[in-house]
Design an enzyme around this catalytic site. Structure first.
Site, short mmCIF file in Angstrom:
data_model
loop_
_atom_site.label_atom_id
_atom_site.label_comp_id
_atom_site.label_asym_id
_atom_site.label_seq_id
_atom_site.Cartn_x
_atom_site.Cartn_y
_atom_site.Cartn_z
N HIS A 204 3.30 5.25 4.36
CA HIS A 204 3.63 6.24 5.40
C HIS A 204 4.59 7.32 4.89
O HIS A 204 5.32 7.91 5.68
CB HIS A 204 4.28 5.56 6.61
CG HIS A 204 3.33 4.83 7.49
ND1 HIS A 204 2.81 3.62 7.17
CD2 HIS A 204 2.79 5.15 8.70
CE1 HIS A 204 2.00 3.21 8.14
NE2 HIS A 204 1.97 4.12 9.08
N GLU B 11 -10.23 7.69 11.85
CA GLU B 11 -10.01 8.90 11.06
C GLU B 11 -11.30 9.48 10.48
O GLU B 11 -11.47 10.70 10.44
CB GLU B 11 -9.00 8.65 9.93
CG GLU B 11 -7.55 8.58 10.40
CD GLU B 11 -7.17 7.23 10.99
OE1 GLU B 11 -7.99 6.30 10.92
OE2 GLU B 11 -6.05 7.12 11.51
#
Ligand SMILES: Cc1ncc(C[n+]2csc(CCOP(=O)(O)OP(=O)(O)O)c2C)c(N)n1
Ligand SMILES: [Mg+2]
Lengths: 323, 336
Positions: free
Chosen positions: B139, B70
């Site tokens: 999440h 990322e």
């Protein structure tokens, strides 16, 4: 070195527990009873068990989103894990974590983890603590072929090397990170161990579908790391039998791939063939364990189903110790 | 008008902008899927199906499937943007900003200011956020709370397919870095989307329901909950002004203040935790600029100050819902 009959029985049983646990979840998830994202470990059992059979609760491991196998191999309670996956307040994490966050720090299991690459740095810290405490303990970070590309993994490997931390980076190369192939995503000609080696540590490679390959490789790795020689890395070539998560359409698979893998790359079949071939265990031994494990999983599922549910008040507890 | 799903509206806007401007480049994990596998490319088109077909149309130079990295994804997008391209980076889950926050916060968000206004960094960071899937603490989060507080970033939170199309198109054409937050629970929702090319300007809220009695401010998934509450209460003669902010930075202060001046009652609904948040920001705004209009103390409907729990019972207790919003509205209406 020859494993004792007891050690062989235990290793088989451990792998069988993981397999049965996961295959059962695969079926249960389709009924819609289990919430959230579940990533199954079927196919990779030889790695978790071949590694953890060398460890006790004072050695630490940290896992990934695909954590059930590591948890079970490290001694987490089957029934409590099942309850956690069912979201019960009697589960390992009182229903707060679920499949992706099962942990049992007292067992040296520092948690499954939802963030890819988060485990390796934490494992280095646990290894540094082990070094400070003396006694030859180690810390192991399980990572996938996908996690090996994360910057956190690189930083952790370098930090472990410069601090001579007794840390072992176990890379389970199951050839996929979600829907992407490792040949595309790992830039070093698909060689993960070679990249770890470039960080300045000794590396090993093994067959992650063969318990004996993993177990024997880990004996050497652990001798090296427990001996105060700093970190090490191992790449185990292995297979994932299910999708990335339950519900994955798996369009990235080749034709007939899963059938072939289940036929020629199944660690349980390989174990059985090798051990019966050498007359170390008999068919009856396997049959007995298989039946016993089936009962164990059956019991854990039925107990999970009827276990106490959390209530709204439970949301607020466990954020802090005192506040 | 065409009926389409929220996720299709994302794909639609990406497709149209890539066709219109060859500088638009996509990058992210599994946005193609199947790279380096026997099944071959385009196995998935993004795990939310938001980039289906784009690789086939625009090829590997413009649709870049990345390893799990990322920081490098956002950093590379920043480098592309500083070099004249218009990258659209995808973070599979908004929670993963944790991995690349330096690039978002210290780099992308600050270039223009630190460099004395002499450069621009036109890029979009799309990400799927929000709870409702029992995906637990890593999440499920709503991260606008964190990113809205960062000067230099614009933050967009569409609640309908039509807004997705217009706001994403605007985001890609905008010369500033834009955070584009797509709610996971809305991807499969559908609605009418105007044909062709259009943009929705930032900082202009949408009045989702009009009423005289109480102002309800919301974003993303929460908007639909508020609309249903407004519809439930209307027959009882309780009129709700439901304001869908669309963007949290810039913030349409005027829409909020104008409404509160009429209603004198405010309920702020926010999916993020309650401290130092969008909800407290709006409460402070109204406290400073419309205090005299308030007939009763304002109310916030938010989750508690805890991580997001896994079990179904826990997650639903954690999240704001239509029922909780309705109870808050009734309470504020009964206040004396
Ligand atoms: C920081 C971060 N990025 C992306 C993801 C989404 N994600 C979850 S698992 C996964 C693939 C991991 O692949 P690998 O490390 O090979 O593990 P495997 O799934 O094969 O066990 C991805 C991309 C994540 N959870 N965290
Ligand atoms: Mg993998």
């Amino acid at each position: 070195m020859q494993l004792s009959r007891e050690a062989l029985l235990r290793a088989y049983r451990q792998m069988r527990v993981i397999r049965e646990f996961e295959e059962r979840l695969h079926v249960e998830i389709m009924t819609g009873e289990i919430a959230g994202f579940t990533h199954l470990y079927s196919g990779q059992e030889a790695v978790a068990v071949g590694v953890c059979e060398h460890l006790d609760h004072e050695d630490k491991i940290i896992s990934t989103h695909r954590g059930h196998g590591h948890c079970l191999a490290k001694g987490c309670d089957v029934g409590m894990m099942m309850k956690e996956i069912w979201g019960s307040r009697e589960g390992t994490c009182k229903g707060k974590g679920g499949s992706m966050h099962i942990a049992d720090v007292a067992q040296g299991m520092l948690g499954a983890n939802g963030i890819v690459g988060a485990g390796a740095p934490i494992a280095v810290g646990a290894a540094l603590a082990a070094k400070l405490d003396g006694g030859g303990r180690v810390s192991i970070a399980f990572s996938g072929d996908g996690a090996c590309n994360q910057g956190t993994t690189f930083e952790a490997m370098n930090l472990a090397v410069v601090t001579k931390a007794p840390c072992i980076f176990v890379f389970e190369n199951n050839h996929y990170s979600e829907h992407t192939g490792w040949k595309y995503a790992v830039g070093t000609g698909s060689d993960i161990a070679g990249r770890a080696e470039a960080f300045g540590m000794r590396v090993w490679r093994g067959d992650g579908t063969d318990f004996f390959s993993v177990y024997e490789t880990m004996r050497d790795v652990l001798e090296h790391v427990r001996g105060g020689n700093g970190p090490a890395a191992v790449e185990f070539d292995t297979e994932r039998f299910f999708g990335h998560f339950e519900g994955d359409p798996q369009r990235y698979r080749g034709k007939g791939e899963i059938d072939r893998l289940r036929k020629v790359r199944d660690c349980l079949t390989k174990f059985r063939t090798r051990v019966t071939g050498a007359d170390l265990l008999a068919d009856g031994d396997f049959g007995r364990i298989d039946a016993e494990v089936r009962d164990l999983i059956e019991k854990s599922v039925s107990e999970a189903r009827s276990a106490a549910r959390p209530t709204a008040d439970d949301v607020l507890s466990d954020v802090y110790i005192s506040y | 008008m065409a009926k389409m799903m929220y996720r299709e509206a994302v794909q639609n806007a990406l497709f149209a902008e890539m066709e219109r401007d060859e500088n638009v480049i996509l990058l992210g994990e599994d946005i193609v899927g199947g790279m380096g596998t026997d099944g071959g490319p385009e196995a998935i088109g993004g795990i939310w199906s938001t980039s289906v077909g784009l690789f086939g149309k625009f090829g590997p130079d413009r649709v870049i499937d990345t390893p799990i990295s990322e920081s490098a994804i956002i950093g590379a997008a920043a480098g592309l943007a500083l070099s004249g391209k218009r990258p659209v980076a995808e973070l599979m889950f908004a929670d993963f900003i944790g991995v690349c926050l330096d690039q978002i916060w210290n780099q992308v968000g600050k270039f223009r200011y630190m460099f004395g206004g002499k450069t621009k960094c036109p890029m979009v960071i799309r990400m799927a956020y929000g709870a409702g899937f029992n995906a637990a603490a890593q999440h499920s989060q709503s991260v606008h709370q964190i990113l809205t507080g960062m000067p230099g970033l614009k933050v967009v939170m569409p609640s309908t397919p039509a807004d997705v199309k217009g706001l994403l198109t605007q985001s890609i054409r905008d010369d500033d870095p834009v955070i584009f937050l797509e709610h996971k629970a809305l991807y499969a929702s559908s609605g009418e989307v105007p044909e062709g090319d259009y943009t929705i300007p930032f900082g202009h809220a949408r009045l989702a329901r009009a009423g005289q009695d109480v102002t309800i401010v919301a974003t993303g998934l929460m908007v639909g909950f508020c609309e249903s509450v407004a519809d439930r209460l209307a027959p009882e003669g309780i009129g709700c002004d439901v304001i869908d902010l669309r963007t949290t930075s810039p913030l349409d202060e005027e829409a909020i203040l104008d409404s509160v001046e009429v209603t004198g009652r405010l309920v702020v609904v926010d999916e993020a935790p309650p401290r130092c948040s969008l909800a407290t920001d709006i409460a402070a705004l109204v406290g400073q600029k419309a205090f005299a209009s308030l007939k009763v103390p304002l109310t916030m409907v938010t989750p508690p100050h805890t991580p997001i729990p896994f079990a179904r019972e826990l997650e639903s207790a954690y999240l704001p819902s239509a029922d909780k919003i309705e109870a808050a509205v009734r309470k504020i209406m009964a206040w004396r």
